[in-house]
Design an enzyme around this catalytic site. Structure first.
Site, mmCIF file in Angstrom:
data_model
loop_
_atom_site.group_PDB
_atom_site.id
_atom_site.type_symbol
_atom_site.label_atom_id
_atom_site.label_comp_id
_atom_site.label_asym_id
_atom_site.label_seq_id
_atom_site.Cartn_x
_atom_site.Cartn_y
_atom_site.Cartn_z
ATOM 1 C CE LYS A 1 -7.248 0.281 -1.076
ATOM 2 N NZ LYS A 1 -8.187 -0.528 -0.279
ATOM 3 C CG MET B 1 -7.547 7.157 7.409
ATOM 4 S SD MET B 1 -8.358 5.807 6.561
ATOM 5 C CE MET B 1 -9.234 4.655 7.717
ATOM 6 C CG ASP C 1 -2.169 -0.836 1.055
ATOM 7 O OD1 ASP C 1 -2.463 -0.933 -0.055
ATOM 8 O OD2 ASP C 1 -2.876 -1.065 2.267
#
Lengths: 240, 240
Positions: free
Chosen positions: B59, B169, B38
């Protein structure tokens, strides 16, 4: 009065398997002069520190506060005697690990310390049963909780409102949680996983429903984790 | 049609520091023929698998679904080509890791796999800032959540009712959470910790109050974790 000179490492051992400790934790263990370990630490984990003096400070329920003061005292005394002291705890020290009391004792005594995190059982269990705790469109919040009846703690009857609920040390108290979830309208078919001795040779897991959990849990001797929610519904293709 | 023969390891890398991966994870990385990683995986982590073919499948927000299907496809194709395939994810794969979609793809294709858990950022952050997530008499439940606006997900406005709240996040969305907590009567002085780039060389953390968080967050480039609750109140003796 002795002058403290050692450094204390508070290390999370993870769920039990010796290779589920972190690389950092394994390295600190290999350097330890003395290791204070809990009842949940497995013998294979202690093979990572053959050079160290081993002190079992396993707590048993019922006399936890007295035991905690005693552990604090051994920790502080060890730091005066040895240069590298490890306090090894099952799972992660900062989650249901009573770390606060030990950190207070170390700080009051002016002892240097470092905390090394560990794999908490919920994550090892999710990996083992192959059920993610979060799932797009299904579950995106997770509650980690326990029902403690230790001295000084009231019984908390709130039900966490997260999508996935993980009850640590869940045994009989998870049956009460299940009944409360039914009472507030959760479906009797809500999927549940119960895991005992996660990551150990004698790990056992069982898939059941909320209604079944409310009615009873299989007998167990080891630590039990109970995971509840739609995220626990087995996938179509799951191959175990 | 190719016959899948490889085994896939879905591994949690932990928060970023190369030695916060598990021993089991590090060993699997050292055996990998190919590693799909990632955007959040650090360069030092990839030094654990110098022998492997490296494929970045990072991503970016905005096109997550399409990217996920592409990752699934690369995973399945890699298992047909290589004997040991590692899918390396930041944190833990079973928590906010979109593991469900990858597991479905692997199971549909009949590919053998194993999941190796990782240190989730909340625990590494608690260790780093020295604030336990649970504390006797103060906090005994923890909510891990995120506010996603990815396609297919509605905005969830529930406030978790646990003692300690950890928003992953957390950037601007944590400001909304703070405002909602104020709206339902939480004290403006409720202690908060914000951690950016946890466990990395450029880790930054900041202690603030709920009212301050509602008013704004410092600018950040890396992943931000926001931790809220009485458990975040600094201890009397804390020495940083």
């Amino acid at each position: 009065m002795t002058v403290p000179s050692g450094k204390v490492y508070l290390i999370g051992a993870g769920p039990g398997a010796a290779d589920l400790i972190t690389v950092r934790g394994a390295r600190a263990l290999a350097q330890a002069d003395v290791v204070l370990y809990d009842a949940l630490i497995t013998p294979e984990m202690l093979e990572l520190c053959p050079q160290a003096v081993l002190i079992s400070v396993g707590k048993r329920s019922g006399k936890r506060s007295a035991a905690q003061e005693h552990i604090n005292q051994i920790l502080v005394e060890s730091a005066a005697q040895y240069s590298t002291v490890v306090r090894l705890k099952g799972g992660d020290p900062m989650l249901f690990g009573r770390a606060d009391e030990e950190l207070n004792a170390l700080e009051s005594a002016g002892i240097e310390y470092e905390i090394i995190p560990g794999i908490t059982t919920a994550l090892a269990a999710a990996a083992s049963i192959r059920q993610p705790l979060t799932k797009r469109g299904v579950a995106r919040s997770v509650a980690l909780f326990t029902s403690s009846t230790a001295p000084g703690e009231s019984t908390d009857t709130r039900i966490p409102n997260c999508d996935t609920l993980v009850q640590y040390m869940g045994g009989k108290e998870a049956m009460l949680t299940a009944q409360r979830l039914l009472d507030v309208g959760h479906p009797p078919t809500l999927p549940i996983f119960v895991i005992e001795n996660c990551s150990r040779h004698d790990e056992r897991s069982q898939s059941l429903t909320l209604a079944e959990l409310a009615n009873g849990l299989p007998a167990s001797d080891g630590p039990v984790l109970v995971m509840m929610g739609e995220s626990m519904r087995p996938r179509k293709h799951t191959v175990r």
